[in-house]
Scaffold this motif. Structure first.
Motif, mmCIF file in Angstrom:
data_model
loop_
_atom_site.group_PDB
_atom_site.id
_atom_site.type_symbol
_atom_site.label_atom_id
_atom_site.label_comp_id
_atom_site.label_asym_id
_atom_site.label_seq_id
_atom_site.Cartn_x
_atom_site.Cartn_y
_atom_site.Cartn_z
ATOM 1 N N SER A 198 -9.904 -33.851 10.265
ATOM 2 C CA SER A 198 -10.900 -32.881 10.467
ATOM 3 C C SER A 198 -10.216 -31.720 10.993
ATOM 4 C CB SER A 198 -12.131 -33.594 11.017
ATOM 5 O OG SER A 198 -11.633 -33.987 12.341
ATOM 6 N N TYR A 199 -9.193 -31.941 12.119
ATOM 7 C CA TYR A 199 -8.572 -30.905 12.521
ATOM 8 C C TYR A 199 -7.909 -29.765 11.678
ATOM 9 C CZ TYR A 199 -5.928 -28.305 16.332
ATOM 10 O OH TYR A 199 -5.493 -27.360 17.117
ATOM 11 N N LEU A 207 -0.568 -25.089 8.103
ATOM 12 C CA LEU A 207 0.230 -24.276 9.095
ATOM 13 C C LEU A 207 -0.392 -23.900 10.354
ATOM 14 C CD1 LEU A 207 3.474 -24.014 9.326
ATOM 15 C CD2 LEU A 207 2.951 -21.902 7.804
ATOM 16 N N ASP A 208 -1.619 -23.022 10.146
ATOM 17 C CA ASP A 208 -2.395 -22.391 11.101
ATOM 18 C C ASP A 208 -2.693 -23.622 12.125
ATOM 19 O OD1 ASP A 208 -2.334 -19.755 10.286
ATOM 20 O OD2 ASP A 208 -3.920 -20.238 9.079
ATOM 21 N N ALA A 209 -3.268 -24.804 11.637
ATOM 22 C CA ALA A 209 -3.452 -25.928 12.415
ATOM 23 C C ALA A 209 -2.419 -26.357 13.229
ATOM 24 C CB ALA A 209 -4.109 -26.992 11.583
ATOM 25 N N PHE A 210 -1.179 -26.589 12.567
ATOM 26 C CA PHE A 210 -0.211 -27.046 13.320
ATOM 27 C C PHE A 210 0.167 -26.065 14.824
ATOM 28 C CE2 PHE A 210 1.995 -29.839 9.572
ATOM 29 C CZ PHE A 210 0.633 -30.633 9.717
ATOM 30 N N TYR A 211 0.236 -24.890 14.327
ATOM 31 C CA TYR A 211 0.712 -23.786 15.412
ATOM 32 C C TYR A 211 -0.405 -23.911 16.494
ATOM 33 C CZ TYR A 211 4.872 -21.804 13.045
ATOM 34 O OH TYR A 211 5.986 -21.320 12.840
ATOM 35 N N ALA A 221 3.166 -33.508 20.254
ATOM 36 C CA ALA A 221 3.509 -32.742 19.231
ATOM 37 C C ALA A 221 3.873 -33.666 18.049
ATOM 38 C CB ALA A 221 4.440 -31.896 19.187
ATOM 39 N N THR A 222 2.859 -34.425 17.469
ATOM 40 C CA THR A 222 2.665 -35.387 16.308
ATOM 41 C C THR A 222 1.812 -34.762 15.266
ATOM 42 O OG1 THR A 222 3.022 -37.369 17.748
ATOM 43 C CG2 THR A 222 2.224 -37.710 15.440
ATOM 44 N N VAL A 240 7.084 -25.638 11.897
ATOM 45 C CA VAL A 240 6.903 -25.385 13.297
ATOM 46 C C VAL A 240 7.817 -25.968 14.592
ATOM 47 C CG1 VAL A 240 5.003 -25.767 14.967
ATOM 48 C CG2 VAL A 240 4.387 -25.305 12.606
ATOM 49 N N ILE A 241 8.303 -27.130 14.217
ATOM 50 C CA ILE A 241 9.028 -27.898 15.174
ATOM 51 C C ILE A 241 10.423 -27.121 15.284
ATOM 52 C CG2 ILE A 241 10.658 -29.932 15.378
ATOM 53 C CD1 ILE A 241 8.442 -31.533 13.892
#
Length: 457
Positions: A198-199, A207-211, A221-222, A240-241
């Motif tokens: 859901s996040y 990509l926006d969600a990960f950043y 950072a999982t 991102v990593i």
């Protein structure tokens, strides 16, 4: 809450009858598991800590007594219950110990009414906690110390208390963390978690969600990579990593699909990107058999979340546990029922090398190469030592696991060790059973000579 009504009605009616007849002599009850489930080669003793807490505060409140009055208990009975406390002695196998069928896990000695009344609670707690601890231990065996295990069971356990219990017991058998925050706080466990689909879906792009997530929580950072396209998610996580320099404390999480194949392909992508330190975490309906398959194939999974199947012990959700009277007023007693016969008298279990166990009378001495399993944990209704810790239980489990025979560890067709019986206990059992048979025969003869009895209509 005192919890005195956490019992079955027949316990109260029996105790009422004992008290009416001034039957207050000491009685010993033994709690054990008759037979292991077909797919279990051992059990992990658990539940005693909660039992001791409950026994120490056992009493009837005024509200309890009012309720009992409303269901038919008279004034004399209520007065007897009002002053009832547990003042007995308890012997038990400490939590974390590996045990087998037929071995006493707990033995209670107290005035018979007190010892009788606590049966239901003790059976409930020892049953559910030993069941869950054993299931979690099988996951630990499957992981073979190559995969870290995280408790994910809370949302699927059968109740809030069961979720707290499950988290505690996974810590006891060596899980590295739990998602259950309250359990982590309460029992000193390590909390762990990632993010939900859901996040990811709440943001314009993955990509926006990960950043956003690692900006807000750089220490967690999982990346959950399977919301849309798993390998595409891995590529986004790599971006991102690499961009934020998270390689030394990042991971990806796989939660659907062919986890083994996806883990292999994800590992290749991470290594090709120069990120060998990034870990792979897997989840999604896993149990000990899945974990064992990952290990056997050498699948590059570093950690797994174990939830539903462990939290309800799906393949063996209960134990054939019983709580039986073995002595009253100095007289050893035994049940003769077909398939349910019991051995009389208070007992001890002596463990030799290689987990060769022997069930003995409690007054028998240990041999030079064995040690007793049951310890005195309560006298006069009070603990004889401070409450046990998860760490102490884990140390006992680790020591016993190292000794557990391979055939008992097998996850599919285990062969459980069968405890031996000492000659003295066998002799006592034969004598008590013979006396019971003689008594039963005498009663039957008297009944026959009187022409029998007519059943009530």
């Amino acid at each position: 809450m005192s919890g005195a009504l956490l019992t079955d009605l027949y316990e109260l009616t029996m105790v009422d009858s004992y008290l009416r007849r001034q039957m207050t002599a000491p009685a010993t009850f033994s709690l054990f598991v008759r037979n292991l489930p077909p797919n279990r080669g051992f059990l992990v003793a658990a539940g005693m800590e909660d039992c001791l807490d409950w026994l120490e505060q056992f009493s009837f409140t005024s509200a309890d007594l009012d309720y009992l009055a409303g269901i038919g208990f008279g004034r004399d009975s209520l007065e007897s219950f009002a002053s009832l406390r547990f003042l007995g002695e308890v012997w038990a196998v400490p939590e974390g110990r590996i045990i087998f069928a037929g071995e006493p896990i707990v033995e209670v000695t107290a005035p018979i009414g007190q010892a009788q009344l606590v049966e239901t609670y003790l059976l409930n707690q020892v049953n559910v906690q030993t069941t869950l601890a054993t299931k979690a231990a099988r996951c630990r065996i499957a992981a073979a110390d190559r995969i870290d295990l995280v408790d994910f069971a809370f949302r699927r356990t059968q109740g809030i208390e069961a979720g707290l219990i499950a988290a505690r017991l996974t810590g006891l058998v060596g899980f590295s963390a739990t998602s259950n925050v309250e359990a982590a706080r309460r029992y000193g466990l390590r909390p762990a978690g990632t993010m939900a689909h859901s996040y990811i879906e709440a943001f314009p792009t993955e990509l926006d969600a990960f950043y956003a997530f690692v900006t807000d929580h750089p220490g967690r950072a999982t990346f959950l990579v399977d919301t849309y396209d798993t390998l595409g998610g891995v590529a986004h996580a790599i971006e991102v990593i690499d961009h934020l320099g998270l390689r030394h404390h990042a991971a990806i999480r796989l939660d659907s699909g062919d986890l083994a194949e996806l883990a292999i392909r994800s590992r290749r992508m991470l290594d090709s990107a120069g990120l060998p330190e990034v870990r792979i975490f897997a989840s999604g309906g896993l149990d000990e058999h899945d974990v064992a398959a990952f290990v056997a194939r050498g699948v590059p999974i570093d950690a797994v979340g174990i939830g539903t199947r462990m939290g309800v012990s799906a393949d063996a959700p209960y134990l054939d546990s019983v709580y039986k009277l073995v002595a009253y007023d100095g007289r050893p007693v035994a049940k003769l029922s077909t398939g349910k016969a019991t051995m009389p008298g208070p007992k001890q279990v002596f463990r030799g090398h290689g987990m060769r166990d022997v069930i003995a009378r409690r007054d028998e001495p240990a041999s030079s190469d064995s040690r007793p399993l049951l310890e005195t944990v309560m006298r006069s209704g009070r603990r004889v030592r401070p409450a046990d810790t998860v760490a102490a239980g884990r140390a006992r489990f680790e020591a016993d696991l190292a000794e557990l025979p391979e055939e008992a560890r097998d996850l599919r067709s285990p062969i459980a060790p069968i405890p031996a019986i000492t000659p003295r206990l066998r002799l006592l059992t034969s004598e008590v059973q013979a006396a019971a048979h003689r008594l039963a025969g005498a009663v039957e003869d008297r009944s026959s000579s009187c022409g029998g009895t007519t059943p009530a209509m």
